[in-house]
Design a protein around this motif. Structure first.
Motif, PDB file in Angstrom:
ATOM      1  N   ASP A   6      93.248  47.199  24.137  1.00 39.21           N
ATOM      2  CA  ASP A   6      92.416  46.275  23.366  1.00 39.21           C
ATOM      3  C   ASP A   6      91.064  46.275  24.073  1.00 39.21           C
ATOM      4  N   ALA A  23     102.773  42.585  22.135  1.00 40.84           N
ATOM      5  CA  ALA A  23     102.175  43.507  21.163  1.00 40.84           C
ATOM      6  C   ALA A  23     102.260  44.960  21.616  1.00 40.84           C
ATOM      7  N   PRO A 132      88.337  42.691  13.625  1.00 43.73           N
ATOM      8  CA  PRO A 132      89.050  41.783  12.722  1.00 43.73           C
ATOM      9  C   PRO A 132      88.197  40.629  12.199  1.00 43.73           C
ATOM     10  N   SER A 157      90.531  43.609  19.389  1.00 44.65           N
ATOM     11  CA  SER A 157      90.841  42.363  18.682  1.00 44.65           C
ATOM     12  C   SER A 157      89.637  41.440  18.682  1.00 44.65           C
ATOM     13  N   VAL A 167      96.004  42.332  17.423  1.00 46.49           N
ATOM     14  CA  VAL A 167      95.830  42.708  16.014  1.00 46.49           C
ATOM     15  C   VAL A 167      95.149  44.064  15.860  1.00 46.49           C
ATOM     16  N   ALA A 168      94.530  44.562  16.933  1.00 43.47           N
ATOM     17  CA  ALA A 168      93.887  45.874  16.875  1.00 43.47           C
ATOM     18  C   ALA A 168      93.831  46.453  18.281  1.00 43.47           C
ATOM     19  N   TYR A 196      95.136  49.159  13.712  1.00 39.82           N
ATOM     20  CA  TYR A 196      94.959  47.738  13.420  1.00 39.82           C
ATOM     21  C   TYR A 196      95.936  47.291  12.352  1.00 39.82           C
ATOM     22  N   LYS A 197      96.189  45.991  12.366  1.00 33.46           N
ATOM     23  CA  LYS A 197      97.094  45.398  11.394  1.00 33.46           C
ATOM     24  C   LYS A 197      96.347  45.080  10.104  1.00 33.46           C
ATOM     25  N   SER A 198      97.074  45.040   9.000  1.00 33.81           N
ATOM     26  CA  SER A 198      96.507  44.658   7.712  1.00 33.81           C
ATOM     27  C   SER A 198      97.428  43.620   7.071  1.00 33.81           C
ATOM     28  N   ASN A 201      98.490  38.329   7.294  1.00 29.04           N
ATOM     29  CA  ASN A 201      98.323  37.847   8.656  1.00 29.04           C
ATOM     30  C   ASN A 201      96.974  38.242   9.235  1.00 29.04           C
ATOM     31  N   ARG A 202      96.545  39.450   8.909  1.00 30.00           N
ATOM     32  CA  ARG A 202      95.239  39.904   9.392  1.00 30.00           C
ATOM     33  C   ARG A 202      94.120  39.050   8.801  1.00 30.00           C
ATOM     34  N   THR A 205      93.871  35.815  10.508  1.00 26.17           N
ATOM     35  CA  THR A 205      93.172  35.997  11.783  1.00 26.17           C
ATOM     36  C   THR A 205      91.667  36.030  11.556  1.00 26.17           C
TER      37      THR A 205
END
Length: 250
Positions: A6, A23, A132, A157, A167-168, A196-198, A201-202, A205
């Motif tokens: 991160d 994570a 994010p 993140s 998250v990233a 990264y998350k999508s 939830n993203r 954030t």
């Protein structure tokens, strides 16, 4: 083998470390605002262990409040203050042979613009193509800029809140066991993937972090500007031995 980093967090405590480990991260780059490098180094050493490497960095706040530009530097040997012109900061990074990253490019009024990338492309080692806090158009624009200037990508993140950590991350295709290893990987353009998350939830954030950004850019930070000469990273602070007195924008 990949090493998951991160590349930029603003917070560091037990919750952050626990969340990072959950994570699956291998390292965090810790760069809080308005905090001097020796304090950052001390804090990262206290939170690093065999499972998680915490790396010190400085996100230098250049320029005035109305025309501020953030630049992230790793591998610094001497402290660099905030509230100095961008050109002064970049010259100091180059003098120290620091690794220079561009966080959140062209975002709001806190980032390097295309003209800055043109001016300092040879000094910059990587550019953040996903953040994010950004909306899709901002991330697309960042990716386009990275490609236009042939700058290797990173993500982070950019966590100002513990819940955002994880998250990233940037997955480097090389082992990284120290600050020096990460500096070398970034400087040499080692192969990496932006992860990264999508999904909902993203976006939760994004909303939470943007809300925190509004708070930070009203009461908390504006108040700091009236602490002329006493802020730990003010260029006229005694810690800088007068080297930057003539460069202070406040």
């Amino acid at each position: 083998m990949t090493f998951r980093v991160d590349c930029h967090v603003k917070v560091l405590d037990d919750r952050v470390v626990e969340r990072a480990k959950q994570a699956g991260l291998d390292a965090l780059v810790y760069a809080p605002h308005f905090t001097r490098l020796p304090e950052i180094r001390e804090r990262t050493a206290a939170y690093s262990d065999d499972e998680l490497l915490v790396i010190p960095a400085r996100e230098v706040f250049t320029g005035t409040w109305r025309n501020r530009k953030h630049v992230l530097a790793l591998g610094l040997e001497e402290p660099v203050p905030d509230f100095i012109p961008l050109e002064t900061a970049m010259a100091e990074f180059e003098r120290q042979d620091a690794t220079v990253l561009v966080p959140h490019p062209t975002f709001a009024n806190v980032s390097l613009e295309r003209s800055d990338l043109e001016a300092y492309a040879k000094t910059i080692d990587a550019l953040e193509i996903f953040n994010p806090k950004h909306f899709p158009m901002h991330n697309r624009r960042a990716r386009t800029l990275g490609e236009a200037f042939s700058l290797p990508p990173i993500t982070s993140s950019y966590a100002h809140l513990p819940r955002t950590v994880g998250v990233a991350h940037t997955a480097f295709e090389t082992p990284i066991e120290s600050e020096a290893d990460l500096v070398t990987a970034l400087r040499d353009g080692v192969a990496r993937r932006v992860v990264y998350k999508s999904g909902l939830n993203r976006w939760a954030t994004t909303a939470t972090e943007l809300g925190h950004l509004v708070y930070e850019n009203t009461w908390e930070k504006v108040d700091r500007l009236f602490l002329s000469g006493t802020e730990p990273t003010h260029p006229e602070h005694i810690a800088y031995d007068g080297r930057f007195d003539d460069e202070a924008v406040y």
